[in-house]
Design an enzyme around this catalytic site. Structure first.
Site, PDB file in Angstrom:
ATOM      1  N   ASP A   3      -9.566   5.021  13.804  1.00 41.15           N
ATOM      2  CA  ASP A   3      -8.271   4.460  13.395  1.00 41.15           C
ATOM      3  C   ASP A   3      -8.255   4.145  11.906  1.00 41.15           C
ATOM      4  O   ASP A   3      -7.205   3.783  11.363  1.00 41.15           O
ATOM      5  CB  ASP A   3      -7.935   3.201  14.210  1.00 41.15           C
ATOM      6  N   ARG A  27       0.853  -1.193   0.000  1.00 38.27           N
ATOM      7  CA  ARG A  27       0.000   0.000   0.000  1.00 38.27           C
ATOM      8  C   ARG A  27       0.882   1.234   0.000  1.00 38.27           C
ATOM      9  O   ARG A  27       1.879   1.289   0.712  1.00 38.27           O
ATOM     10  CB  ARG A  27      -0.873  -0.032   1.252  1.00 38.27           C
TER      11      ARG A  27
HETATM   12  P1  AMP Z   1      -9.347  -2.687  10.832  1.00 35.83           P
HETATM   13  O1  AMP Z   1     -10.555  -2.058  11.466  1.00 35.83           O
HETATM   14  O2  AMP Z   1      -9.641  -3.836   9.942  1.00 35.83           O
HETATM   15  O3  AMP Z   1      -8.520  -1.661  10.132  1.00 35.83           O
HETATM   16  O4  AMP Z   1      -8.441  -3.338  12.007  1.00 35.83           O
HETATM   17  C1  AMP Z   1      -8.455  -2.919  13.351  1.00 35.83           C
HETATM   18  C2  AMP Z   1      -7.207  -3.364  14.087  1.00 35.83           C
HETATM   19  O5  AMP Z   1      -7.056  -4.778  14.058  1.00 35.83           O
HETATM   20  C3  AMP Z   1      -5.901  -2.812  13.553  1.00 35.83           C
HETATM   21  O6  AMP Z   1      -5.065  -2.542  14.638  1.00 35.83           O
HETATM   22  C4  AMP Z   1      -5.378  -3.947  12.710  1.00 35.83           C
HETATM   23  O7  AMP Z   1      -3.976  -3.904  12.573  1.00 35.83           O
HETATM   24  C5  AMP Z   1      -5.799  -5.146  13.531  1.00 35.83           C
HETATM   25  N1  AMP Z   1      -5.942  -6.372  12.728  1.00 35.83           N
HETATM   26  C6  AMP Z   1      -6.868  -6.648  11.785  1.00 35.83           C
HETATM   27  N2  AMP Z   1      -6.689  -7.878  11.275  1.00 35.83           N
HETATM   28  C7  AMP Z   1      -5.627  -8.406  11.897  1.00 35.83           C
HETATM   29  C8  AMP Z   1      -4.921  -9.658  11.823  1.00 35.83           C
HETATM   30  N3  AMP Z   1      -5.296 -10.633  10.983  1.00 35.83           N
HETATM   31  N4  AMP Z   1      -3.844  -9.834  12.623  1.00 35.83           N
HETATM   32  C9  AMP Z   1      -3.457  -8.884  13.474  1.00 35.83           C
HETATM   33  N5  AMP Z   1      -4.058  -7.705  13.616  1.00 35.83           N
HETATM   34  C10 AMP Z   1      -5.126  -7.458  12.834  1.00 35.83           C
HETATM   35 MG    MG Z   2      -7.582  -0.211  10.344  1.00 35.47          MG
END
Ligand code: AMP
Ligand code: MG
Length: 464
Positions: A238, A164
């Protein structure tokens, strides 16, 4: 040519991140590619080093891989410590952050495995490059890779990665993190870092200058989403960029039939992030950002700045509608929105009104076919008023076909591409992407369609 890294974020120091090296993927190979995005940083997609980077095997000379720490309001509730759980900032090249998503566990992974799978990676690739193609501010996707690393989801899937590119990965949640930690010096350093990166004048109050930039850029962004029928799906703080770029594509959706109450994320049970709520949620997110900046800018100036949102959004949305409909009166504009609300196909309705040249050549029939017969009279009245305002339909059409795409990455199209990708048919997947990313060009009956009945209700839910 080697990538020329300049890692300003890493220079902020340890309190802002943890250095992490990627956990390599097994037997990686490249999947979808965006030569346009790769060119932004001078990345050679054919070079073996690019594959080594995508597989997390060898990091480029000059890179400084790290996981950023941030916080965030997720579905309204505050999580004091999130951070890059499955992606790493590799470094900065030519003003772009390079972020390798799916690079393995970090100290911020919580219960996650740090991985991404083919379907989520393909969806992010498609959405980011499509939005860029239609001029909506967004992070970019240069290339994705697929591997033999098994990743457990509902079934075992293949581990994938995505490179990205972002003008910055700073999210509202970065500022919330340092505010709630009581680390005002770090908060100020982050503000200065962002202003310098974007060449913004700090004025008397750097934090206020950054806030106003975040407000106006994000108001303009959400106006573009509304015009396009794009639902982000997870508008947590976030996942909201400090510079107004679309970021973090999960269960996003481009609407088929227009529906103000459309919820694209099946995990969003309350409909918090439904289509019509997006502007209000953006303002709510900005209120969180304002709160985070209070130690630097004081309450009153931030409160006054936040009050600029409604007008900023209205003005931006009007501009978007003028680009889609031409310079029509407010009455016609509102009339059009009311017609859309009847549930016509969002994309085709915009496109067919752009092509409309009166009752010849089937233009009228095509447009009218999108509306239920009980709304036909309303459409006829609207077209009659349009004819009063438009002196020359041919000139109008030739301008508006360049601002109303023929196609968007509907869920059913994304799913077709995912099926090809999972079967390893990259040629078909790439060809479909290339057609999507040229949505103003020639007609393509394969993709310029609402979903087939069997694919009308595809479910998409949070992170995968
Ligand atoms: P998102 O709302 O999908 O952007 O993710 C929210 C949080 O969860 C962020 O801190 C991401 O880095 C973490 N996250 C999402 N999927 C994973 C994964 N498979 N392994 C570790 N962290 C994750
Ligand atoms: Mg996120």
């Amino acid at each position: 040519m080697p990538l020329a890294f300049d890692n300003a974020f890493a220079r902020l120091g340890e309190g802002f991140f943890t250095r992490v090296t990627p956990t390599p993927l097994l037997n990686p190979s490249l999947g979808l590619k965006s030569p346009d995005a790769a060119a932004l940083i001078g990345l050679d997609l054919q070079h073996p080093d690019t594959l080594a980077l995508m597989g997390g095997q060898v990091m480029p000379v000059g890179s400084d891989p790290l996981a950023q720490v941030y916080a965030g309001h997720q579905f309204g509730g505050f999580s004091p410590r999130l951070g890059d759980g499955r992606g790493l900032l590799i470094g900065e090249v030519a003003g772009w952050d390079l972020h390798l998503k799916g690079a393995g566990k970090t100290p911020y992974s919580r219960f996650g495995d740090g991985r991404a799978v083919v379907r989520s990676t393909v969806r992010e690739f498609i959405a980011s490059e499509y939005l860029a193609a239609v001029g909506v501010p967004t992070t970019r996707a240069a290339v994705m890779a697929v591997s033999d690393t098994p990743v457990q989801r509902e079934r075992v899937e293949k581990g994938a990665s995505l490179l990205r590119l972002a003008r910055t990965h700073l999210r509202f949640g970065h500022f919330e993190y340092f505010k709630t930690q009581g680390k005002t010096a770090e908060l100020a350093a982050l503000v200065d870092h962002a202003l310098a990166r974007f060449d913004l004048a700090p004025g008397d109050s750097p934090a206020l200058a950054l806030f106003r930039h975040a407000l106006h850029s994000n108001a303009a962004l959400v106006a573009q989403w509304q015009g396009l029928g794009f639902c982000h799906g997870v508008m947590n703080t976030d996942n909201t960029s400090i510079v107004g770029d679309t970021i973090d594509f999960g269960p996003f959706g481009f609407m088929d039939a227009h529906d103000a109450e459309h919820v694209c994320n099946h995990s969003d049970h309350q409909g918090r992030y439904r289509f019509e709520n997006q502007p209000g949620v953006m303002k709510w997110n900005l209120a969180c950002l304002a709160e985070a900046l209070v130690p630097l800018a004081g309450i009153e100036p931030l409160r006054m700045a936040l009050d600029e949102f409604d007008e900023a959004f209205r003005t931006a949305y009007r501009d978007v509608l003028h680009r889609r409909l031409g310079p029509v009166s407010d009455g016609l504009m509102l009339g059009w929105l009311a017609l859309l609300e009847t549930g016509a196909d969002h994309t085709l309705a915009y496109r067919y009104q752009a092509e409309y040249r009166g009752r010849k050549d089937g233009h009228y029939e095509r447009l009218v076919s999108l509306f239920d017969t009980k709304h036909r009279e309303g459409l006829d009245r609207w077209l009659a008023r349009l004819a009063d305002e438009v002196p020359d339909f041919d000139a109008r059409a030739s301008a508006l076909v360049a601002t109303n795409p023929r196609r968007v990455p509907r869920n059913w199209i994304c799913q077709r591409i995912i099926d090809w990708a999972e079967a390893g048919d990259w040629a078909s997947a790439q060809a479909a992407c290339d057609a999507l990313f040229a949505p103003f060009d020639k007609a393509d009956p394969q993709w310029d369609q609402p979903p087939p009945e069997s694919l009308r209700h595809l479910a998409v839910s949070c992170s995968s």
